[in-house]
Design a protein around this motif. Structure first.
Motif, PDB file in Angstrom:
ATOM      1  N   SER A   1       0.830  -1.209   0.000  1.00 26.27           N
ATOM      2  CA  SER A   1       0.000   0.000   0.000  1.00 26.27           C
ATOM      3  C   SER A   1       0.866   1.262   0.000  1.00 26.27           C
ATOM      4  CB  SER A   1      -0.896   0.012   1.241  1.00 26.27           C
ATOM      5  OG  SER A   1      -0.082   0.175   2.401  1.00 26.27           O
ATOM      6  N   VAL A   2       0.226   2.390  -0.301  1.00 23.37           N
ATOM      7  CA  VAL A   2       0.917   3.679  -0.241  1.00 23.37           C
ATOM      8  C   VAL A   2       1.465   3.894   1.163  1.00 23.37           C
ATOM      9  CG1 VAL A   2       0.648   6.184  -0.403  1.00 23.37           C
ATOM     10  CG2 VAL A   2      -0.556   4.718  -2.002  1.00 23.37           C
ATOM     11  N   ASN A   3       0.649   3.573   2.170  1.00 25.96           N
ATOM     12  CA  ASN A   3       1.090   3.770   3.557  1.00 25.96           C
ATOM     13  C   ASN A   3       2.364   2.990   3.858  1.00 25.96           C
ATOM     14  OD1 ASN A   3      -1.081   5.441   4.071  1.00 25.96           O
ATOM     15  ND2 ASN A   3      -2.335   3.815   4.932  1.00 25.96           N
ATOM     16  N   TRP A   4       2.410   1.733   3.436  1.00 29.95           N
ATOM     17  CA  TRP A   4       3.579   0.886   3.703  1.00 29.95           C
ATOM     18  C   TRP A   4       4.806   1.448   2.985  1.00 29.95           C
ATOM     19  CZ3 TRP A   4       7.315  -2.012   1.356  1.00 29.95           C
ATOM     20  CH2 TRP A   4       7.983  -2.947   2.153  1.00 29.95           C
ATOM     21  N   ILE A   5       4.652   1.800   1.711  1.00 22.41           N
ATOM     22  CA  ILE A   5       5.772   2.331   0.932  1.00 22.41           C
ATOM     23  C   ILE A   5       6.236   3.658   1.519  1.00 22.41           C
ATOM     24  CG2 ILE A   5       6.465   3.209  -1.341  1.00 22.41           C
ATOM     25  CD1 ILE A   5       4.441   1.092  -2.514  1.00 22.41           C
ATOM     26  N   SER A   6       5.288   4.505   1.912  1.00 17.42           N
ATOM     27  CA  SER A   6       5.607   5.796   2.516  1.00 17.42           C
ATOM     28  C   SER A   6       6.439   5.610   3.785  1.00 17.42           C
ATOM     29  CB  SER A   6       4.309   6.539   2.831  1.00 17.42           C
ATOM     30  OG  SER A   6       4.564   7.722   3.526  1.00 17.42           O
ATOM     31  N   GLU A   7       6.020   4.676   4.611  1.00 16.27           N
ATOM     32  CA  GLU A   7       6.737   4.405   5.865  1.00 16.27           C
ATOM     33  C   GLU A   7       8.146   3.887   5.588  1.00 16.27           C
ATOM     34  OE1 GLU A   7       6.336   1.112   9.312  1.00 16.27           O
ATOM     35  OE2 GLU A   7       4.507   2.281   8.922  1.00 16.27           O
ATOM     36  N   GLN A   8       8.273   2.938   4.670  1.00 20.12           N
ATOM     37  CA  GLN A   8       9.576   2.361   4.350  1.00 20.12           C
ATOM     38  C   GLN A   8      10.527   3.393   3.750  1.00 20.12           C
ATOM     39  OE1 GLN A   8      10.392  -0.871   5.247  1.00 20.12           O
ATOM     40  NE2 GLN A   8       8.376  -0.647   6.206  1.00 20.12           N
ATOM     41  N   ALA A   9       9.969   4.304   2.938  1.00 18.68           N
ATOM     42  CA  ALA A   9      10.788   5.310   2.261  1.00 18.68           C
ATOM     43  C   ALA A   9      11.039   6.537   3.135  1.00 18.68           C
ATOM     44  CB  ALA A   9      10.112   5.740   0.963  1.00 18.68           C
ATOM     45  N   ASP A  10      10.391   6.570   4.297  1.00 18.13           N
ATOM     46  CA  ASP A  10      10.512   7.723   5.187  1.00 18.13           C
ATOM     47  C   ASP A  10      10.147   8.999   4.428  1.00 18.13           C
ATOM     48  OD1 ASP A  10      10.991   9.105   7.539  1.00 18.13           O
ATOM     49  OD2 ASP A  10      13.140   9.300   7.159  1.00 18.13           O
ATOM     50  N   ALA A  11       8.973   8.939   3.773  1.00 19.66           N
ATOM     51  CA  ALA A  11       8.506  10.056   2.952  1.00 19.66           C
ATOM     52  C   ALA A  11       7.050  10.361   3.275  1.00 19.66           C
ATOM     53  CB  ALA A  11       8.648   9.703   1.469  1.00 19.66           C
ATOM     54  N   ALA A  12       6.636  11.577   2.981  1.00 19.16           N
ATOM     55  CA  ALA A  12       5.253  11.994   3.212  1.00 19.16           C
ATOM     56  C   ALA A  12       4.306  11.173   2.344  1.00 19.16           C
ATOM     57  CB  ALA A  12       5.094  13.475   2.897  1.00 19.16           C
TER      58      ALA A  12
ATOM     59  N   THR B   1       4.607  10.284  -1.661  1.00 13.71           N
ATOM     60  CA  THR B   1       4.635   8.876  -2.044  1.00 13.71           C
ATOM     61  C   THR B   1       3.543   8.590  -3.062  1.00 13.71           C
ATOM     62  OG1 THR B   1       5.501   8.275   0.125  1.00 13.71           O
ATOM     63  CG2 THR B   1       4.544   6.497  -1.194  1.00 13.71           C
ATOM     64  N   ASN B   2       2.345   9.050  -2.790  1.00  6.75           N
ATOM     65  CA  ASN B   2       1.230   8.820  -3.702  1.00  6.75           C
ATOM     66  C   ASN B   2       1.509   9.434  -5.075  1.00  6.75           C
ATOM     67  OD1 ASN B   2      -1.440   7.765  -4.205  1.00  6.75           O
ATOM     68  ND2 ASN B   2      -2.102   9.903  -4.255  1.00  6.75           N
ATOM     69  N   GLU B   3       2.010  10.671  -5.109  1.00  4.44           N
ATOM     70  CA  GLU B   3       2.344  11.334  -6.386  1.00  4.44           C
ATOM     71  C   GLU B   3       3.399  10.538  -7.159  1.00  4.44           C
ATOM     72  OE1 GLU B   3       3.626  15.333  -5.648  1.00  4.44           O
ATOM     73  OE2 GLU B   3       1.750  15.849  -4.634  1.00  4.44           O
ATOM     74  N   GLU B   4       4.427  10.101  -6.458  1.00  2.00           N
ATOM     75  CA  GLU B   4       5.519   9.376  -7.136  1.00  2.00           C
ATOM     76  C   GLU B   4       5.047   8.018  -7.638  1.00  2.00           C
ATOM     77  OE1 GLU B   4       9.203   9.228  -8.834  1.00  2.00           O
ATOM     78  OE2 GLU B   4       8.183  10.921  -7.885  1.00  2.00           O
ATOM     79  N   LEU B   5       4.208   7.344  -6.869  1.00  5.25           N
ATOM     80  CA  LEU B   5       3.668   6.057  -7.313  1.00  5.25           C
ATOM     81  C   LEU B   5       2.815   6.240  -8.566  1.00  5.25           C
ATOM     82  CD1 LEU B   5       2.751   4.382  -3.906  1.00  5.25           C
ATOM     83  CD2 LEU B   5       4.749   3.934  -5.354  1.00  5.25           C
TER      84      LEU B   5
END
Length: 183
Positions: free
Chosen positions: A34-45, A49-53
């Protein structure tokens, strides 16, 4: 100055932009996330994260997978496969690929003879043998990992060799078209 910077080691959040971290996480996903998981792993807002995905989806590098009410993301494994094959063809001659294929086959044959097995799965079954010392167990476990890697590399190299002529022909065609356009 942070302690890690004083030691000459930067954390990845200091050495990479948020977008680069998001891409790094997204490119290495082994299962849809999920966006939340990727955001947490990448240490990003989350918004970044959503925009980059979304940008990665538009570029064809990621795919969406709907899981209930959650959208999950995963790499486009087909694209990754073809990129790996293309890189093998571009960075190696046919002879280099054949030599690597022979070296892999030789190494696998040595393992087959050493452990008196046919496949890495057979070797894995031998781990249950109660007579193995811890060193023998670790050695076999390491060989299994290398064997599996070798089989994956062998598969990719075989594909590259099968497509080598087609890729060369396509390259020549592009060169011919470019030459005609500049003439």
């Amino acid at each position: 100055m942070s302690e890690s910077s004083r030691d000459g080691v930067q954390s990845w959040s200091e050495s990479m932009s948020a977008r680069d971290r998001i891409r790094a996480v997204a490119e290495t996903l082994r299962e849809p996330r999920s966006v939340n998981w990727i955001s947490e792993q990448a240490d990003a807002a989350w918004s970044t994260t959503n925009e980059e995905l979304q940008a990665l989806i538009e570029q064809g590098q990621l795919r969406c997978v709907e899981s209930g009410e959650t959208t999950r993301y995963q790499p486009d494994y087909t694209r990754l496969l073809f990129e790996e094959i293309r890189t093998l063809i571009e960075e190696n001659t046919r002879e280099e690929l054949r030599s690597e294929l022979a070296a892999i086959t030789e190494e696998i044959e040595e393992w087959q003879a050493t452990y008196d097995v046919e496949t890495w799965e057979d070797l894995e079954q031998s781990l249950a043998d109660g007579d193995l010392t811890s060193a023998e167990f670790r050695e076999r476990r390491d060989v299994i990992a290398f064997w599996r890697e070798n089989e994956e590399d062998r598969r990719l190299i075989k594909h590259a060799l099968e497509l080598y002529s087609d890729v060369e022909a396509a390259r020549e065609q592009l060169t011919d078209v470019a030459d005609r356009a500049t003439s």
